[in-house]
Structures are given as C-alpha cells and as structure tokens.
Design an enzyme around this catalytic site. Structure first.
Site, PDB file in Angstrom:
ATOM      1  N   TYR A 283      -3.671   1.027   4.949  1.00 57.67           N
ATOM      2  CA  TYR A 283      -3.137   0.744   6.300  1.00 57.67           C
ATOM      3  C   TYR A 283      -2.213   1.864   6.751  1.00 57.67           C
ATOM      4  CZ  TYR A 283      -5.226  -3.705   7.434  1.00 57.67           C
ATOM      5  OH  TYR A 283      -6.130  -4.676   7.784  1.00 57.67           O
TER       6      TYR A 283
ATOM      7  N   TYR B 131      -2.788 -10.997 -12.024  1.00 54.51           N
ATOM      8  CA  TYR B 131      -1.575 -10.489 -11.362  1.00 54.51           C
ATOM      9  C   TYR B 131      -1.650  -8.972 -11.212  1.00 54.51           C
ATOM     10  CZ  TYR B 131       3.488  -9.892 -10.528  1.00 54.51           C
ATOM     11  OH  TYR B 131       4.722  -9.574  -9.997  1.00 54.51           O
TER      12      TYR B 131
ATOM     13  N   GLY C  29       7.680 -21.130  -5.041  1.00 53.65           N
ATOM     14  CA  GLY C  29       9.013 -21.064  -4.439  1.00 53.65           C
ATOM     15  C   GLY C  29       9.613 -22.451  -4.301  1.00 53.65           C
TER      16      GLY C  29
END
Ligand code: UDP
Length: 318
Positions: free
Chosen positions: A161, A147, A39
């Site tokens: 979750y 990836y 980023g």
C-alpha cells in the site's frame, strides 16, 4: 496532529489500550475498535467518561467505513502463543483480510498508518541480535505459523500500500512487552510466572530455561511507537528493550522482587519456541532518538499491583 481523530484497532487489548491512553494524553480524539476475541473492555473501563474516546465492537475482517480518520493504528490480533494457537484461523484472517481492510481505510481518507508487527517475523533467528534487514527463519507450517505468517503477510500488504498507493505507512516490530493489562491467564512467561509466584504455586519453566527473551516495559514501547508514527520512516523498525534474559534468570528476578519461595518446575519446550531473541535498536535510536528507560526489575515492580489485583479477583467472594 493533536485534535485529530485516530482509529485504533485492537483497542481493548494490552497494547492497544495503552496506545489509546497515550494518544488521548496528546490531545487527540480516539475511535477504538475491537471484536473482543482476546481484548477486554476492562482495559478501557477508565475511559468510560472520556468525551474524546469512543469504542465500537467491530470485526475488521469485514470491510468497514466509520467515517473520516486522520490516522490508523492497526493493533488487532491475538498475540500470545496460547491465544493465537487456540484462534489459529482467526489469527490468519485478522492478519490478512483485517490488515487489508484497515489499509483501505487509510487509503480512502489519505490517513497515516502504523501496523503492529512483531519480532516473530524473525522466527527462530540465526542472526543475533536481530536487525531489521534480517529476513527471518520461520517455519511456514508449524504451530506458530498462523501468527508469524499472518504478521509477515501484513508487512507485505503494508509495504504494497505504500509502494502502489503511496499510503504513509509505518511498521513497528514489537519485541516481548509486559506491564499492567497483560492478560493474567494468556500463558505468556511474565504473566504466568508473576501469577504463579503471587499464588505461591510452582513456577513453570519450559525447556531448561536457557532460551532468551528481551522484555520491554509497556510505557517505553508505546513512546517509541508514537515517535515512529510521526516519522518519515516506512521500513520496519524494531522497538524493544535490548537487555537479554534467559527465562530462568527472569524467573529468579521475579522471585527476588516478590521475596517468593515458589519452587521452579521444568516442563517440555513447545515446538519451534525461539531459542533467543534480542532487538538491535540502533535504527530506532538513530531515526527516533528513542531508547527504553525502564529496567525489568522496575517494570515488574510497576506491574505488581495489577497482578496482585488479578490474583485477588480469582478468590471466591466471601
Ligand atoms: N515460557 C516458560 N514458562 C511459561 C511460559 C512461557 O518458560 O510459563 C517460555 C516460553 O517457552 C518461551 C518464553 O518463555 O521460551 C517466552 O514465552 P511467551 O509465551 O511469553 O512468548 P514468546 O516470546 O514465545 O512469543
């Protein structure tokens, strides 16, 4: 949920920064985090004086607690093939430890959660167009696996979750997206071809250019993601533009938009490069009432000033 504090990981990235803008425009307070591996703070420079935005440089691979948040958007990961192959181990870690750590934050504060997954979960797909029920054709040990498998692990973690801890999770499978703030030098096809055409250099096509991609403009994608975040849907949803282009057609569209005369040169096709990719977006249409609005030509035109500025920034200062 206006006025809520929302955590965006990967906030200094291409999509993370556009997401921050969209959430701020809805009136929220946004806490952006990023370790700046891929980023850039330049993507957040316009938010310097925005009192509802705060940035922290942080690696989500280490457990963290920045206080109560109402929602977590997990957008942290290298995302271009060049970057994730250069940062292979980091990509595996952020898609495993990083995702688990963000899920812990959502669980701790009973926050909503949306994870940025990817069409790469489908690998080199045998089902076309790709529907969410397709499990994919991924090489688990090939160069793209750092990836693809990290993102597939993330999907398993997010689903767990939801299943075990009832976290209000959402999974978006993002197809190829482009627009301003796409890293100019990250090796992706739109950035490479736009930069090459603007520099008057040969445009590189890998393989014979017959492989396909379906390109979504960033504002369309972010609109779909924001809608998904507010929905009750926990299963993966494809968001992308279903108009499919061969890479050669895409290069010609860029040439025609720019009036560019660059020659096209052919280079070897990278290993495991998917031959075709196109989202089936019927679930997004049905569940969210969402469909993309911006054509490739319109989106390229909207991105032109950005890429021109990137080329200008390369020139040595007089
Ligand atoms: N590609 C190309 N020339 C370039 C960069 C990429 O022909 O300069 C091809 C690449 O081989 C792939 C497609 O364009 O078939 C999209 O590549 P990208 O790196 O943008 O992302 P991917 O969809 O493969 O993750």
């Amino acid at each position: 949920m206006a006025d809520h504090l929302i955590l965006v990981t990967g906030s200094a990235g291409f999509l993370g920064s556009h997401l921050c803008d969209a959430l701020l425009a809805e009136g929220h307070q946004v806490l952006g985090v990023d370790n700046l591996a891929t980023g850039s703070l330049a993507n957040l420079a316009h938010l310097k004086t925005e009192p509802r935005f705060r940035f922290e440089q942080l690696d989500i691979c280490t457990p963290f607690d920045l206080g109560r948040v109402e929602y977590v958007f997990n957008f942290a990961s290298p995302a271009s093939p060049v970057d994730y192959m250069r940062l292979g181990i980091e990509t595996l870690r952020v898609g495993s430890a990083g995702t688990l750590n963000t899920l812990e934050v959502a669980k701790r504060y009973n926050a909503g959660y949306l994870h940025a997954s990817t069409s790469e979960c489908y690998g080199d797909p045998e089902v076309h167009p790709q529907v969410e029920s397709y499990w994919g054709n991924v090489n688990p040990i090939g160069p793209r696996s750092v990836y693809d498998e990290a993102k597939r692990f993330s999907e398993a973690a997010v689903s767990a979750y939801h299943r075990y801890h009832a976290v209000n999770t959402h999974l978006v499978r993002i197809f190829n997206t482009y627009g301003p703030r796409l890293q100019a030098n990250d090796g992706r096809v739109i950035s490479n071809l736009m930069m090459q055409a603007l520099r008057g250099e040969p445009m590189t096509i890998y393989g014979d250019g017959s492989q396909t991609r379906s390109f979504c403009y960033c504002s369309d994608l972010i609109a779909g993601i924001v809608l998904l975040s507010k929905s009750k849907e926990h299963a993966p949803v494809n968001i992308g533009n279903p108009t499919e282009w061969t890479i050669l057609e895409c290069a010609k569209e860029i040439q025609s938009l720019l009036g560019a005369t660059s020659e096209i040169v052919f280079k070897p096709l990278p290993q495991d490069d998917p031959l075709r990719r196109r989202p089936d977006i019927s679930r997004a249409q049905r569940l969210l009432g969402w469909a993309p609005k911006v054509s490739l030509r319109e989106g390229l035109a909207l991105s032109l000033d950005y890429f021109k500025a990137c080329v200008a920034a390369e020139q040595p200062q007089a």
